[in-house]
Scaffold this active site. Structure first.
Site, PDB file in Angstrom:
ATOM      1  N   SER A   1       0.848  -1.179   0.000  1.00  0.00           N
ATOM      2  CA  SER A   1       0.000   0.000   0.000  1.00  0.00           C
ATOM      3  C   SER A   1       0.887   1.234   0.000  1.00  0.00           C
ATOM      4  CB  SER A   1      -0.884  -0.009   1.259  1.00  0.00           C
ATOM      5  OG  SER A   1      -1.502   1.242   1.472  1.00  0.00           O
TER       6      SER A   1
ATOM      7  N   TYR B   1      -2.442  -0.755  11.155  1.00  0.00           N
ATOM      8  CA  TYR B   1      -2.301  -1.187   9.756  1.00  0.00           C
ATOM      9  C   TYR B   1      -1.070  -0.555   9.114  1.00  0.00           C
ATOM     10  CZ  TYR B   1      -3.526  -1.818   4.811  1.00  0.00           C
ATOM     11  OH  TYR B   1      -3.506  -2.133   3.476  1.00  0.00           O
TER      12      TYR B   1
ATOM     13  N   LYS C   1       2.196  -2.470   7.517  1.00  0.00           N
ATOM     14  CA  LYS C   1       2.609  -2.307   6.118  1.00  0.00           C
ATOM     15  C   LYS C   1       4.038  -1.795   6.019  1.00  0.00           C
ATOM     16  CE  LYS C   1      -0.953  -3.745   3.792  1.00  0.00           C
ATOM     17  NZ  LYS C   1      -0.863  -4.940   2.925  1.00  0.00           N
TER      18      LYS C   1
END
Length: 347
Positions: A146, A159, A163
């Site tokens: 991402s 999150y 990542k």
């Protein structure tokens, strides 16, 4: 079936988080080229529906229910795939979990769970894939990332942290594989905001309804990039969407200004009007035991984009390079001819 239509070799592919969203779209994209696709996820309703989609698209489906945070279960799942397909050509790490809330409102257990699924799930999946790829000296691991692997945003600290960890882990692993001279590859696909069902089932403590930050892309855009990356694993990274590239450039050039901008806009841009209902899928699958199949798309079809010019350019760098080179040569020739036209003739 698909392989006969395309004339391509049928690959044995594993997709984690395959029951919905990007994973679901990616599984179908591999199936459309005739591949055999192992579907790994927790939700049985979603897995069954994903298997039907894969079969209809022209592939062969293998359903393997598994929690990616369980290292032993992931190893067993990989062995189950090899027992069924004979080997693994491509492993796509995509499964994740998240919590939408300010950091102080996320409990330690919730933060740990997000990290175990989203980061360690990739680590465990990669280890299981390498166990079967390295002896064959063949295979590609695709890490679905991402823009948030480079740039953290508010309300998604768990999150974003996971990542970022995947990014560092993958770079380290890539260096080791290059050192060893193996033909096993690892690559990463960095995604923009996607129209997936996650915003309906994510655990949220926001006053509004969780949503992605625009611009939003359909999961099929991501799926095309993942399938391409699986066939071109020498490339270290693919970036999907102009917004991903713009975010990474802004973060590299002026990270402090971006901090302040996101501090002002990042809360409102990740919420819609309305209440968020449900406890999320952090601890149990969103489709069970009495739930439903959520499919690949979320509720943003009306605004989600089906194409990404930047993604096309990323997947076709050689063509773009030729066009740029030819264009540059044309400009140079034109400029040269103009200068010659202005130069007085020798006497």
């Amino acid at each position: 079936m698909g392989a006969a239509l395309t004339g391509r070799r049928r690959r044995a592919v594993v997709v984690t988080g395959a029951s919905a969203g990007v994973g679901r779209a990616t599984a179908v994209a591999f199936a459309a080229r005739g591949d055999r696709v192992a579907l790994l996820a927790r939700g049985r309703e979603g897995l069954a529906a994903a298997a039907d989609d894969v079969e209809r698209a022209g592939g062969e489906a293998l359903v393997v229910p598994v929690d990616m945070a369980d290292a032993k279960a992931v190893e067993d799942a990989a062995q189950q795939v090899v027992d069924a397909f004979g080997h693994i050509d491509v492993w796509v790490n995509n499964a994740f979990a998240g919590v939408f809330a300010p950091f102080q409102d996320i409990t330690p257990d919730e933060f740990r769970r997000v990290t175990e699924v989203t980061y360690l799930g990739y680590v465990f999946g990669t280890r299981a894939a390498l166990r079967h790829m390295l002896p064959r000296d063949h295979g590609t691991i695709v890490q679905v990332g991402s823009a948030l692997a480079y740039r953290g945003i508010p309300l998604q600290s768990a999150y974003c942290g996971a990542k970022h960890a995947i990014q560092g882990f993958n770079e380290s692993l890539r260096c080791e594989l290059l050192h060893d001279g193996t033909r096993v590859r690892t690559t990463m696909v960095q995604l923009p905001a996607m129209n997936t069902p996650q915003f309906e089932w994510v655990l949220s403590r926001l006053p509004g309804r969780a949503r992605p930050v625009a611009p939003i892309f359909q999961p099929e855009v991501a799926a095309r990039a993942v399938v391409h990356a699986a066939g071109h694993g020498r490339r270290r990274e693919y970036r999907v969407g102009g917004s991903t590239v713009a975010t990474l450039i802004a973060n590299a050039v002026a990270p402090g200004l971006l901090d302040r901008y996101l501090g002002r806009t990042g809360f409102a841009s990740q919420q819609d009007q309305g209440d968020h209902r449900g406890n999320g899928n952090l601890w149990v699958p969103a489709d069970g035991p009495h739930g439903r199949d959520h499919g690949a798309h979320g509720r943003f079809d009306d605004e989600a984009r089906t194409r990404s010019a930047q993604d096309w350019a990323s997947r076709n760098r050689d063509r773009v390079g030729v066009v740029v080179a030819v264009g540059g040569l044309g400009v140079a020739l034109t400029a040269g001819l103009r200068r010659l036209g202005r130069t007085p003739s020798p006497r």
